[in-house]
Design a protein around this motif. Sequence first.
Motif, mmCIF file in Angstrom:
data_model
loop_
_atom_site.group_PDB
_atom_site.id
_atom_site.type_symbol
_atom_site.label_atom_id
_atom_site.label_comp_id
_atom_site.label_asym_id
_atom_site.label_seq_id
_atom_site.Cartn_x
_atom_site.Cartn_y
_atom_site.Cartn_z
ATOM 1 N N LYS A 83 11.542 6.497 0.192
ATOM 2 C CA LYS A 83 12.452 6.242 -0.917
ATOM 3 C C LYS A 83 13.867 6.499 -0.475
ATOM 4 O O LYS A 83 14.128 7.467 0.223
ATOM 5 C CB LYS A 83 12.088 7.183 -2.081
ATOM 6 N N TYR A 137 13.389 4.159 -8.195
ATOM 7 C CA TYR A 137 12.232 3.680 -7.438
ATOM 8 C C TYR A 137 12.365 2.189 -7.146
ATOM 9 O O TYR A 137 11.399 1.461 -7.194
ATOM 10 C CB TYR A 137 10.946 3.989 -8.205
ATOM 11 N N TYR A 150 5.110 -2.033 -9.530
ATOM 12 C CA TYR A 150 4.756 -0.953 -8.581
ATOM 13 C C TYR A 150 5.458 0.345 -8.904
ATOM 14 O O TYR A 150 5.019 1.399 -8.489
ATOM 15 C CB TYR A 150 5.137 -1.374 -7.155
ATOM 16 N N TYR A 173 4.817 4.519 -7.617
ATOM 17 C CA TYR A 173 5.673 5.276 -6.692
ATOM 18 C C TYR A 173 6.205 6.525 -7.353
ATOM 19 O O TYR A 173 6.258 7.594 -6.775
ATOM 20 C CB TYR A 173 6.834 4.385 -6.205
ATOM 21 N N TYR A 186 5.759 10.477 -6.135
ATOM 22 C CA TYR A 186 6.872 11.365 -5.834
ATOM 23 C C TYR A 186 6.963 12.539 -6.787
ATOM 24 O O TYR A 186 7.391 13.613 -6.428
ATOM 25 C CB TYR A 186 8.204 10.582 -5.831
ATOM 26 N N LEU A 215 -1.786 3.785 -2.985
ATOM 27 C CA LEU A 215 -0.656 4.519 -2.383
ATOM 28 C C LEU A 215 -1.062 5.978 -2.179
ATOM 29 O O LEU A 215 -1.713 6.558 -3.053
ATOM 30 C CB LEU A 215 0.557 4.461 -3.317
ATOM 31 N N VAL A 237 5.573 7.313 1.641
ATOM 32 C CA VAL A 237 4.406 6.795 0.908
ATOM 33 C C VAL A 237 3.650 5.852 1.828
ATOM 34 O O VAL A 237 4.236 4.946 2.429
ATOM 35 C CB VAL A 237 4.829 6.032 -0.348
#
Lengths: 544, 99
Positions: free
Chosen positions: A100, A105, A137, A141, A145, A176, A189
């Motif tokens: 990231k 994101y 997505y 993510y 995180y 993921l 990730v």
Amino acid sequence: MRFRSKLTVQILTGVVVAFAVLCGLVSYIGYCEFTEALEDQYEARAYSTARTAETFITPGFLSSVDLLSPEWRAKYDRIRGEWQRLANTQGATFIYLYRKLDRGYERFSVVMSVMNSSAPYTVFASGSVLDNMPEIYQPAYKKIYEDEDADRAVVTVYREEFGSDEFKSGDHITVLLPIRDAQGGVRAVLGVERQMQELQNVRRTYVRDVLLTTATLLLVALLLYGWYLNRRLLNPIEKIASEALRFARENTHPSVPLRQSITGSDEIGQLARTIDQMEIDIRDYIEDLTRITREKEQIQAELNVATQIQADMLPRKFPPFPERKEFALYATMTPAKEVGGDFYDFFLIDDDHLALVIADVSGKGVPAALFMVIAKTLIKNRAAMGGSPAEILGTVNNQLCDGNEAGLFVTVWLGILEISTGKIAAANAGHEYPAVKRADGVWNLMKAKHSPAVAVREGLAFRESEFELRPGDSLYLYTDGVAEATNAENELYGTARMIEALNRHADEPVEQLLPSMKSEVDAFVGEAPQFDDITMVTLRYFGG
Amino acid sequence: MKIDKTQKGAELTVALEGRLDTVTAPELEASLGELAGVTKLIIDMAKLVYVSSAGLRVLLAAQKKMDGNGGSMTVRNANEEIKEIFEVTGFDEILTIEA
């Protein structure tokens, strides 16, 4: 199978619709279950690939990312080589490692990315930056995180849902994994993407098979059911219906009763037996009715003869004594039923004595008529032997009481006129008062003491009264059919109206007076039925 | 015609309403039946408007039955027209008629 009745079509249409709905429902439920199971399986395989890929990342690899360092490049090339083999052997489409770039994101940098050798896509170069991560997505993510306990995040993308060509790949699933440092912070990730092309194919096959199978079963079931319906339900019903139709038209017993062809204890069998029984009952009933009608017609014919006999018993020749110039006499009787209970009579006892009788038997019809015949005969016979009216009625009373179980009785007015003098001796046994008109006067009731009706009780003594007719006087005798004639409003005609009517026709000769009186009564009664016999006798005295 | 029967022990009161004629007399005859066990029969004619000869026959039959079993029969509340019928037919001498 023949579709010959509306009923068949209706029933089978219903069955087809029900089966089709069921079939669709089964297919849909199967489709959903199938999709879910396959997705789970894809996810499990992608997850296991991701776990394997994770093991190749050596500690420190992410803490010193330096694309220009030959040392780091060596690590990178080794991991990339392993991943490439992994992707090819496990059937994963992509394996990648992203970091990231800022708080949101949307922007990521590509650390590493490999693609299955057989996939027709291109990969992002290491070190390149993804500027806009598709929204679908982003929550995954974010989870990786921000959720410290998360060990994976899964995204399933269907191209039709996703709705654009932004992803060139088709339906796919992405797993993921967080890559954490020693302190538990998320450094990068790791993603594994698998195409779900197989899912589509397998699912299509599945749905087609299910549909084909159920459709075939449906057809077979329909044929069997239709055959069964026809045999057990529609054939018998059609037979019953056509038999009922035939019976309604022909009214005859069937050559073969329904119960012989339709057996069975179900409702259809019951119906068949009931129809059979009903036809038999109706036939019996019709036969009974025919017989009864025939008998009734016969009785009617006999009653007509009886009426004739009864009418013949009353003197009906007018003038009755054409040689006697001292008086004129006329009488009529109109029975309410075929044979009545009223009667009148007149006869000469001797040259100077004329007997006048008017009477009404209680009740009507055959019993009253029989009683009337006896009463009339007894009175005439007894009168012929001589004696006063009271004596005559006394004897007749005792004779009639003898064996009178039916309790019938008869009201009688009996008068004996001495023709030479005009004197009348009369006995009134419960009968209406006679009316008298003097030569120069008007009609009036001639009231005298009554006695009870004849045959009411044995041993009765009857009272007698006397009055005198002078030349030009008239006498009117009648039964309660006149006084109690009733109109539609249930009003009685009454003696007052009768006297008025007599006075309206006072000047008419005897042969005209009685028909006039009958018309008066008829006019009063109107449309109401005639309940009682109407009998009248009138005498005009001209002098001895 | 309406027939309303009230029995108190051996006393039977029959209240009649309407016309006692050829059509209705058989009803009354059937309704009275054999009068077994009745020693006092009261015919209440307060609401009766007419009695025909067929009606008189039923009354006479009832009177004879009451005579036969040693009981009594009384006719009550007959209107003027019916009283006249009783008088004209001489039934006032056969029946016990009260006001």
